[in-house]
Design an enzyme around this catalytic site. Structure first.
Site, PDB file in Angstrom:
ATOM      1  N   ARG A   3       0.819  -1.234   0.000  1.00 37.88           N
ATOM      2  CA  ARG A   3       0.000   0.000   0.000  1.00 37.88           C
ATOM      3  C   ARG A   3       0.847   1.276   0.000  1.00 37.88           C
ATOM      4  NH1 ARG A   3      -2.844  -3.440   3.302  1.00 37.88           N
ATOM      5  NH2 ARG A   3      -4.641  -4.280   2.219  1.00 37.88           N
ATOM      6  N   LYS A  32       2.904  11.125 -12.073  1.00 36.04           N
ATOM      7  CA  LYS A  32       2.015  10.232 -12.816  1.00 36.04           C
ATOM      8  C   LYS A  32       2.728   8.895 -12.965  1.00 36.04           C
ATOM      9  CE  LYS A  32      -0.801  13.240 -15.726  1.00 36.04           C
ATOM     10  NZ  LYS A  32      -1.160  13.556 -17.115  1.00 36.04           N
ATOM     11  N   GLU A  63       9.047  17.449 -26.343  1.00 38.91           N
ATOM     12  CA  GLU A  63       8.485  17.935 -25.077  1.00 38.91           C
ATOM     13  C   GLU A  63       9.181  19.239 -24.656  1.00 38.91           C
ATOM     14  OE1 GLU A  63       5.863  16.475 -23.907  1.00 38.91           O
ATOM     15  OE2 GLU A  63       5.962  14.486 -24.824  1.00 38.91           O
ATOM     16  N   LYS A 109       7.755  22.524 -15.308  1.00 36.59           N
ATOM     17  CA  LYS A 109       6.880  21.408 -14.916  1.00 36.59           C
ATOM     18  C   LYS A 109       6.578  21.480 -13.419  1.00 36.59           C
ATOM     19  CE  LYS A 109       5.171  16.954 -15.565  1.00 36.59           C
ATOM     20  NZ  LYS A 109       5.216  15.667 -16.202  1.00 36.59           N
ATOM     21  N   GLU A 138      -4.193  17.448 -12.365  1.00 36.89           N
ATOM     22  CA  GLU A 138      -4.666  17.805 -13.700  1.00 36.89           C
ATOM     23  C   GLU A 138      -6.154  18.185 -13.741  1.00 36.89           C
ATOM     24  OE1 GLU A 138      -2.640  15.591 -16.772  1.00 36.89           O
ATOM     25  OE2 GLU A 138      -4.376  15.831 -18.080  1.00 36.89           O
ATOM     26  N   ARG A 166      -2.646  22.039 -15.243  1.00 36.02           N
ATOM     27  CA  ARG A 166      -1.759  20.970 -15.721  1.00 36.02           C
ATOM     28  C   ARG A 166      -2.142  20.496 -17.117  1.00 36.02           C
ATOM     29  NH1 ARG A 166       0.872  15.994 -12.148  1.00 36.02           N
ATOM     30  NH2 ARG A 166       1.952  15.041 -13.904  1.00 36.02           N
ATOM     31  N   ASN A 183      -0.615  19.185 -22.147  1.00 33.71           N
ATOM     32  CA  ASN A 183      -1.081  18.320 -23.229  1.00 33.71           C
ATOM     33  C   ASN A 183      -1.027  19.002 -24.599  1.00 33.71           C
ATOM     34  OD1 ASN A 183      -1.909  15.845 -21.846  1.00 33.71           O
ATOM     35  ND2 ASN A 183      -3.251  17.240 -20.737  1.00 33.71           N
ATOM     36  N   HIS A 234      -0.564  17.022 -27.711  1.00 35.23           N
ATOM     37  CA  HIS A 234      -0.789  15.619 -27.361  1.00 35.23           C
ATOM     38  C   HIS A 234      -2.154  15.098 -27.810  1.00 35.23           C
ATOM     39  CE1 HIS A 234       2.863  16.224 -25.154  1.00 35.23           C
ATOM     40  NE2 HIS A 234       2.871  14.989 -24.712  1.00 35.23           N
ATOM     41  N   HIS A 285      -1.670  12.070 -30.036  1.00 35.03           N
ATOM     42  CA  HIS A 285      -2.098  10.717 -29.660  1.00 35.03           C
ATOM     43  C   HIS A 285      -2.890  10.062 -30.778  1.00 35.03           C
ATOM     44  CE1 HIS A 285      -1.674  11.389 -25.053  1.00 35.03           C
ATOM     45  NE2 HIS A 285      -0.596  10.846 -25.574  1.00 35.03           N
ATOM     46  N   HIS A 305       6.294   8.567 -30.113  1.00 36.55           N
ATOM     47  CA  HIS A 305       5.544   9.568 -29.355  1.00 36.55           C
ATOM     48  C   HIS A 305       6.019  11.002 -29.655  1.00 36.55           C
ATOM     49  CE1 HIS A 305       3.222  11.194 -26.047  1.00 36.55           C
ATOM     50  NE2 HIS A 305       4.296  11.814 -25.618  1.00 36.55           N
TER      51      HIS A 305
HETATM   52  P1  NAD Z   1      12.088   4.334 -22.350  1.00 37.19           P
HETATM   53  O1  NAD Z   1      12.060   4.359 -20.891  1.00 37.19           O
HETATM   54  O2  NAD Z   1      11.608   3.090 -23.018  1.00 37.19           O
HETATM   55  O3  NAD Z   1      13.567   4.648 -22.851  1.00 37.19           O
HETATM   56  C1  NAD Z   1      13.840   4.623 -24.236  1.00 37.19           C
HETATM   57  C2  NAD Z   1      15.038   3.733 -24.577  1.00 37.19           C
HETATM   58  O4  NAD Z   1      16.229   4.422 -24.198  1.00 37.19           O
HETATM   59  C3  NAD Z   1      15.069   2.388 -23.853  1.00 37.19           C
HETATM   60  O5  NAD Z   1      15.441   1.393 -24.773  1.00 37.19           O
HETATM   61  C4  NAD Z   1      16.181   2.573 -22.811  1.00 37.19           C
HETATM   62  O6  NAD Z   1      16.826   1.354 -22.523  1.00 37.19           O
HETATM   63  C5  NAD Z   1      17.104   3.547 -23.472  1.00 37.19           C
HETATM   64  N1  NAD Z   1      17.878   4.419 -22.588  1.00 37.19           N
HETATM   65  C6  NAD Z   1      17.431   5.061 -21.482  1.00 37.19           C
HETATM   66  N2  NAD Z   1      18.395   5.869 -21.012  1.00 37.19           N
HETATM   67  C7  NAD Z   1      19.477   5.708 -21.815  1.00 37.19           C
HETATM   68  C8  NAD Z   1      20.772   6.302 -21.837  1.00 37.19           C
HETATM   69  N3  NAD Z   1      21.125   7.263 -20.988  1.00 37.19           N
HETATM   70  N4  NAD Z   1      21.616   5.899 -22.815  1.00 37.19           N
HETATM   71  C9  NAD Z   1      21.233   4.971 -23.723  1.00 37.19           C
HETATM   72  N5  NAD Z   1      20.023   4.398 -23.763  1.00 37.19           N
HETATM   73  C10 NAD Z   1      19.154   4.780 -22.810  1.00 37.19           C
HETATM   74  O7  NAD Z   1      11.232   5.528 -22.994  1.00 37.19           O
HETATM   75  P2  NAD Z   1      11.107   7.084 -22.675  1.00 37.19           P
HETATM   76  O8  NAD Z   1      10.980   7.719 -23.994  1.00 37.19           O
HETATM   77  O9  NAD Z   1      12.120   7.552 -21.730  1.00 37.19           O
HETATM   78  O10 NAD Z   1       9.701   7.148 -21.934  1.00 37.19           O
HETATM   79  C11 NAD Z   1       8.503   6.827 -22.603  1.00 37.19           C
HETATM   80  C12 NAD Z   1       7.472   6.446 -21.566  1.00 37.19           C
HETATM   81  O11 NAD Z   1       7.256   7.550 -20.686  1.00 37.19           O
HETATM   82  C13 NAD Z   1       6.114   6.085 -22.148  1.00 37.19           C
HETATM   83  O12 NAD Z   1       5.668   4.895 -21.572  1.00 37.19           O
HETATM   84  C14 NAD Z   1       5.223   7.235 -21.742  1.00 37.19           C
HETATM   85  O13 NAD Z   1       3.873   6.848 -21.553  1.00 37.19           O
HETATM   86  C15 NAD Z   1       5.863   7.663 -20.451  1.00 37.19           C
HETATM   87  N6  NAD Z   1       5.593   9.053 -20.049  1.00 37.19           N
HETATM   88  C16 NAD Z   1       5.198   9.275 -18.773  1.00 37.19           C
HETATM   89  C17 NAD Z   1       4.953  10.564 -18.338  1.00 37.19           C
HETATM   90  C18 NAD Z   1       4.562  10.807 -16.907  1.00 37.19           C
HETATM   91  O14 NAD Z   1       4.231  11.942 -16.558  1.00 37.19           O
HETATM   92  N7  NAD Z   1       4.608   9.803 -16.060  1.00 37.19           N
HETATM   93  C19 NAD Z   1       5.145  11.649 -19.208  1.00 37.19           C
HETATM   94  C20 NAD Z   1       5.561  11.387 -20.509  1.00 37.19           C
HETATM   95  C21 NAD Z   1       5.793  10.084 -20.913  1.00 37.19           C
END
Ligand code: NAD
Length: 357
Positions: free
Chosen positions: A121, A143, A185, A227, A237, A241, A245, A248, A252, A264
């Site tokens: 929890r 999030k 972003e 942010k 949100e 917040r 978007n 987005h 999306h 993305h």
């Molecule tokens: P990811 O975490 O899959 O990373 C992308 C790739 O980069 C992976 O293959 C990883 O192994 C590699 N990688 C990471 N750091 C590295 C480094 N320093 N050097 C070399 N390779 C590296 O993807 P992402 O683009 O970081 O994140 C996308 C995700 O984030 C999605 O699931 C999306 O929904 C989520 N997201 C969440 C929020 C939130 O507010 N929580 C906001 C935007 C996106």
């Protein structure tokens, strides 16, 4: 090192940004005394690149820790991974006084935050983001969650980390396409909130693309400040917040209509340009401002046009079922000038057609 506070009362936390900070995480966590023991969670690639440095930093400061990994990529962001990680934590005897460390991109942060929120929890967690997207966006704001077959990010909770450690140096190993994903972003923050920052991005394009240490750190710090300010004003949100978007809603729809073949960040770039076209068509934005937005986006090598082959009606149907749509009406974040936006669901169908064309 720069420190930015996310002001959320009792749940406030610092975002620390600095080159080489990965080696300092152990010392800082020892001082903060967040937990007696830590479990680092990382995907296989990030574990291989940076797991040892982080673990050495923890153990070197007398902190005991374990490492759990999962296969890299969005495909791992699901309930199966959550269940596996929760079982591993139970087998390690992790309890409420222990803390998780998300080392990686947005996938790792979303997964780790969600496990931390529901295991026993709720146990503490900290973020050590390693992609540009995670450093400027997903690691801040609380999030967390996973995808289900019916949609991305459909299951999750708001759950804030105790601290965020950003080492800008790790971005040097990031593949170029992952850098671009994050840059979409970054441009977004300029358009929605800060004209000077937008101009800074335009003027420092080359340095940013080459991951110049000083410039990229400045970029990350400014994005985190924006942010943090937005999240502090509207954590869940309800209102402000929603400006995050921008690009987005249409993005999306593009992403989904391409069956996620379009990444993305690319989809958000197209979505931002389409939203600025919408704003011009509604008489909210000057043509010259929309032109400048497209120019800066294109300058980073991000796409500005939605591919013609994408099914127009399919994109429109995704707009209606977007999880942020209310009663089938999507809302749009539209710029009124660079640095300022308005939110509306009052957009005629013909204008949506125009924006998607
Ligand atoms: P990811 O975490 O899959 O990373 C992308 C790739 O980069 C992976 O293959 C990883 O192994 C590699 N990688 C990471 N750091 C590295 C480094 N320093 N050097 C070399 N390779 C590296 O993807 P992402 O683009 O970081 O994140 C996308 C995700 O984030 C999605 O699931 C999306 O929904 C989520 N997201 C969440 C929020 C939130 O507010 N929580 C906001 C935007 C996106």
């Amino acid at each position: 090192m720069k420190i930015i506070d996310v002001g959320l009362g009792k749940r406030s936390y610092p975002i620390m940004v600095g080159a080489g900070l990965l080696r300092e995480v152990g010392r800082d966590l020892r001082q903060r005394a967040v937990a007696k023991r830590y479990v680092v969670i990382a995907d296989d690639r990030v574990a291989a690149l940076y797991g040892k440095t982080l673990i050495d930093s923890l153990t070197g400061n007398g902190i005991s820790c374990d490492l759990l990994t999962f296969p890299r990529g969005e495909a791992s962001k699901n309930m199966v991974t959550i269940a596996r990680l929760a079982s591993s934590l139970a087998q390690l005897g992790v309890d409420r006084k222990d803390c998780l460390v998300a080392l990686g991109g947005g996938v790792t942060g979303d997964i780790t935050g969600f496990v931390a929120a529901i295991y026993m929890r709720g146990i503490p967690f900290v973020q050590v983001p390693t992609t540009l997207l995670a450093q400027v966006d997903s690691s801040v704001g609380g999030k967390t969650g996973v995808d289900i077959p019916e949609g991305k990010n459909l299951v999750g909770v708001f759950y804030q980390p105790r601290a965020v450690y950003i080492d800008s140096r790790v971005l040097t190993s990031l593949p170029a396409d992952e850098l671009l994903n994050g840059l979409a972003e970054v441009v977004k923050y300029g358009v929605i909130y800060d004209r000077d920052f937008f101009d800074f991005l335009g003027a420092n394009r080359e340095q940013i693309l080459q991951v110049d240490p000083q410039v990229i750190e400045e970029v990350v710090v400014r994005c985190c400040q924006i942010k943090a300010a937005v999240v502090a004003a509207d954590e869940k949100e309800a209102d402000l917040r929603r400006i995050l978007n921008y690009g987005h809603t249409l993005g999306h729809a593009v992403e989904a209509a391409s069956d996620f073949a379009i990444a993305h960040g690319m989809a958000v770039a197209m979505g931002m340009v389409a939203a600025s076209k919408l704003a011009v068509a509604k008489g909210l934005l000057a043509v010259s401002e929309a032109g400048r937005i497209s120019q800066v986006i294109a300058g980073f090598g991000l796409p500005v046009a939605i591919p013609r082959e994408l099914d127009h009606n399919l994109m429109k149907s995704f707009l209606k079922t977007d999880k942020k749509a209310v009663a089938g009406r999507p809302f749009f974040v539209l710029p009124t000038r660079i640095g300022q936006v308005t939110i509306t669901d009052d957009v005629a169908e013909e204008l949506i057609d125009l924006a998607l064309a």
